[in-house]
Each structure stands twice: as C-alpha cells, then as structure tokens.
Design a protein around this motif. Sequence first.
Motif, short mmCIF file in Angstrom:
data_model
loop_
_atom_site.label_atom_id
_atom_site.label_comp_id
_atom_site.label_asym_id
_atom_site.label_seq_id
_atom_site.Cartn_x
_atom_site.Cartn_y
_atom_site.Cartn_z
N ALA A 276 1.28 -0.75 0.61
CA ALA A 276 -0.21 0.16 -0.42
C ALA A 276 1.21 1.03 -0.03
O ALA A 276 0.51 2.05 -0.31
N ALA A 277 1.94 1.26 0.56
CA ALA A 277 3.02 2.51 0.37
C ALA A 277 3.66 2.53 -0.60
O ALA A 277 4.26 3.85 -0.58
N ILE A 278 3.49 2.05 -1.55
CA ILE A 278 3.71 2.45 -3.42
C ILE A 278 3.59 3.67 -3.46
O ILE A 278 2.01 3.84 -3.49
N ASN A 279 4.12 4.52 -4.06
CA ASN A 279 4.36 5.99 -4.83
C ASN A 279 3.78 5.55 -5.98
O ASN A 279 4.06 5.77 -7.33
N LYS A 280 1.84 5.19 -6.79
CA LYS A 280 2.01 5.17 -8.34
C LYS A 280 2.12 6.27 -9.16
O LYS A 280 2.81 5.64 -10.36
N SER A 281 1.92 7.64 -8.91
CA SER A 281 2.72 8.54 -9.64
C SER A 281 4.39 8.20 -9.14
O SER A 281 4.90 9.02 -10.53
N GLU A 282 4.87 7.59 -8.95
CA GLU A 282 6.68 7.20 -9.42
C GLU A 282 6.97 6.40 -9.08
O GLU A 282 8.03 6.32 -9.72
N LEU A 283 6.28 5.64 -9.66
CA LEU A 283 6.48 3.98 -10.23
C LEU A 283 6.90 4.26 -11.10
O LEU A 283 6.13 4.45 -12.38
N ALA A 284 8.03 3.72 -11.50
CA ALA A 284 8.93 3.29 -12.33
C ALA A 284 8.46 2.75 -13.70
O ALA A 284 7.71 1.90 -13.09
N GLU A 285 8.25 3.24 -15.28
CA GLU A 285 7.16 2.26 -16.35
C GLU A 285 8.42 0.20 -16.64
O GLU A 285 8.02 -0.76 -16.29
#
Length: 477
Positions: A276-285
């Motif tokens: 849940a802590a994943i920052n999806k807006s900064e998730l690399a492709e």
Amino acid sequence: MLATALTVIAIVTHDQAVLRAAPRESAAQHAVLWQGDSLEIRGSKGDYLQVYDHRRERSGYLRASQVRQQALKPENAPELLAVVRFLRDTPGAEALGISYAAAYLKAAPAEAIDGEVFDALGTFAERLARRATVRQGKAPDTTVGAHLEVAAAYGVNMVSIERDDQMQLCYNGDAFRRVLALRASDVQKALAALALTRHDCVPSTLTPVERFEVDQWRAEVLDRVETAKLPEVLKNRLHLRKAGVWASLAWQRARRPELGRGPAAEAATRALSELAAINKSELAESDAATYSDAAIRVGASRWAAEPGMPVAPVKAAVGLAILTRPGQPGETCIDLVQAANAAQKPPVTRCTYGTVWSASAAAHPQGTALTVAVQPLDTWRELWVFRHGPSGWTVEVMPPATDQPNLGYIEFAGWVPGGTQMLAAREAKLNGRYKTSFELINLVTLEVERSADQPASLSPFYRWQSPVWKAQTVSLR
C-alpha cells in the motif's frame, strides 16, 4: 593472480586479443586473451609488449594497442576510480570494470576505500550474471563465458540456481555485503540491499528451515536501509521487495505452530502495508512487472492477516462450515460440516500438506457449496470447492493457472443468485507475463463462462461481488 609487488600492469581492453610467441602477426599463438585480463609487463619491442599472463602461466607478445598500461601507486587511485565510474554503467564492459575495480583496490590507501568501488564491483558482477543467464537455452556465447572466467580470476564468484527448467547464474553478493558494512551513501546501501534480496536468486533446493532463515535475513537487510533521503523510484523498489519478502515470511510463520498465529499475522500485515505504501505516480515503467510480482506474492498470503474461524462450526439451519485437524505428519485435513448434522460423520474430508486458511471459508446461502483457500507454496494459492451433486459431496481444486506452480493465486469473490454460478478473481504469471482476470464460473463444471480484466466489465461480477472480498483483496489495487 598477479604478484603483489607489481607497480605497473597491462589491462587487456579488447576481446580475443592474441598472445603470440614473437612480436609479429605471423608468430605462433600462445593464448587468446579477453578484456579485463591483467598482465605483467616485462619489456617492449616495436608495436608489441612482452608480457606474462599469471592466470594462464604463459608469456608472449601482445600488441600495445590492445592493452592499457596502468600504474598501481596511491597517486594513480583517483584515475582508476574515474574509469570504474565510467564503466559502471557501460553494458558489455563488466569484465573490464572488474579488472579496474581490482586495480583500484590495490592502488588506493586503505583509509580511502569506501562503499563506492564495491557498489560498482557488485554491479559489474550482477550484470555479468544476468548476461550469462539470458544466454541459457541459446547458442553458446564464448565471450560471456570468457568474461566469467576473467571475473572468477579476481575472486568474483557466481552461484548456479535451477529455476523454471533452466540454470540461472546469480552473483554471490560479497561486494554488496561490503557496501553495507563500509562507509557508503544511502542510495548505494539501498541498491546493495536490493541486489542481496532478489527473489529469483533464492535457491529452490533450500530446506524449509534454511528458507525461513534466509527470508528472515532478507527482511533484516532491507529494514536496515535508511529511506528518508532516497529518490521516490528507489523507495518504491524497496517497498516492492519488502512486500514480497514479508509475504513469504507470513506463509512460513503460519507453518510453524510453535510461533503461534501472531507472527504470521504481523508479517502478512507488514506485506500489505508495504504494498500500500507504493507511490504509483512515481512508479517507473520498468517496475510495472515487479509491482505485479509483489502484488501476487502478497495476495497469495494475505489471509494470514485475517482472524481464523471459530473452533466449532457455525450452527445454522442449513449452514456449512469446515473443521481442520492434523492428519499424517505435516498434513492438515479439512472436514466439511453441515451445521444441522454436526455430530455426524463429515460428508467429505480432504487432506493437504498446504496451509489451510480457515478464515477464507465461504458457504453458499443454500448450503450447496463452500470454498476455502489452500496455499501449498509461498507464492501459490489454490481455491478448494466443496459441492453437493447427485452423487453427494465432492471437492475439487482450482489452481491459479494450468502452468507449473510458480506465481499466482485464485480467490472466491461472491455467489451469484440461482445456485449455479460463483465469482472468482485470479492473478498469475503465465509465460513471463502477468495476468489479472475476474471470472464467472459454472459451479457444476467449474469452467469459466465469462471473464474480464476489470470487475466493472463483467455485469454479474459488478452486481454480486462479495463486500468482504472487495474490502480485503489486493487484485483491485
């Protein structure tokens, strides 16, 4: 290895450089050298250097243009480190980079050596191992094989791991362990921790006790990394790795009765929180597949975070429940109990060496079916379906995929009115690709009647999905 007294060496910069018996092109060939080979310089003649190869115990002549002469004095250390920094991000130059890193370690004063050179050395070794693994199943690549021999001459050791019917090479991680022990930046320590805790480099031949110890160690290594000043992309990668490691620990702890239920629930909760802590807006492709991988691992073990069912079955007019009991050593047996006839012999019993998540049991309102999650592996969770038919009660196992058990889970998602259909969600890795599917399943045949990649695209799923499932699943992330 080169004698420690040498103050100047020749580092081979070309692949397939020929060591000859005399300083001319027509002279007999003594050996074929590869980038990264280090040679002792004993003289020169024309365009050739007279050298001695300590690794092969051969002397001869080599074109001066195919090597770089390098002094190994303290004042030359910054120059060597600059070359290491350049080669660190140069694919294909791993053997040469290892050679320069070794030269720097010989030249630099002890007080000047920190985690940077070991970070580069580990990066070279890990990338070389990946190159060698990619070649598995293809035509032999003599260049990669020769570079592995050069790396081994400097003490860089690889480990062979059998996975998915092929051999995979992994670096043993010695340089990365030194990064964690020496003075290094937070980024270097984070990269070292990620390299040391790769899922695909955990041997599948470990015993349960050994695997538990390895995963405990992996969790400790990851938790020692300071994340406050890390770039968001690197923070995400640490969260993804932690989620996978803690999910594995949740399943392993649940299989150790002496620990009680608390540690397993704690590990599963930790895995869910890391995901849940994943920052999806900064998730690399490039991390999209890693994100799916971590989510499936967490999804497979998520029931460890839920409270178990009561010891006794629920007493309802036509209700169904399960009771679990020990079977043969290592086995858990599931007894299906009809509340109206709880004192009678169970209509069906099935035993398994997997982990039975009692909290997952879901009974059909009409008392004609029941599902329960069973997890035989830390990354693989099945759905067991108890059904009542013309010949009585039966139990069938629904796997996440028809492929070999690797990475996947399938879970009950709701009952469809009418008594002949149910909803299920599944995620699995198939032929290297990750797939999520929301399905309408026929209870009679257990075949998938319809499926979609989103719940809203399947009207029965959208209307009849279980609120409990919707609140708990990770498939809707």
